[in-house]
Scaffold this motif. Sequence first.
Motif: not given
Length: 191
Positions: A98-99, A158-165
């Motif tokens: 998301g950056d 679409n699932s994420k962990k620590l802000g990463w897909n």
Amino acid sequence: MRRKYEAIKTLASALVFFLIFATAIGYGFAEVKTGNAKEFTQAGSQNITQVKWLIFTDTGFSYERNLVIKLNAKDIKESKLVGEDEVEIFIALEDLNGDHDNEIFAYFVHPYFCGAKGNCSFKIYMNIKGKLKEIGPPIVPYIPIDEKGQQDIAGVLNSKKLGWNDIIIGKFIYEWNGNKYKAVMQNDSVK
């Protein structure tokens, strides 16, 4: 030679898709198409994940391609000892954290980078101001890519962990661990 290779890739792609789909249904998985994405639900599970399948190109993304070539220059040079064919590098881009900067997915096709069964090196990089950092696991999947660059083996969830897909490659789901992607789930029903 190239036409024969493309025909084999197309046939293999259709066969792999059929086998994965048939195997998935036989083991309690259902597939629901939602536009260009697919949702997979495991029987008895409430976890529903959309998949955005990556689209690869062997000619586009010249800036990113040159970064990948520069980083892998030694291996590419050594590949010339294995065969005369040029190394094909298929590139896909996707922002995983998301950056608004795309991570680079690189799939290397050449006997030097591939195993006996056609599985080839697949790498994921983060571009940090023109320097690549490998953030993917060391894997060698078989990814049949059609003439439009489409495939259904490597995708972004679409699932994420620590802000990463999370990502899916073949029968594995990978999660971000804060430093790189690690396999967290294997579906043995998919061959």
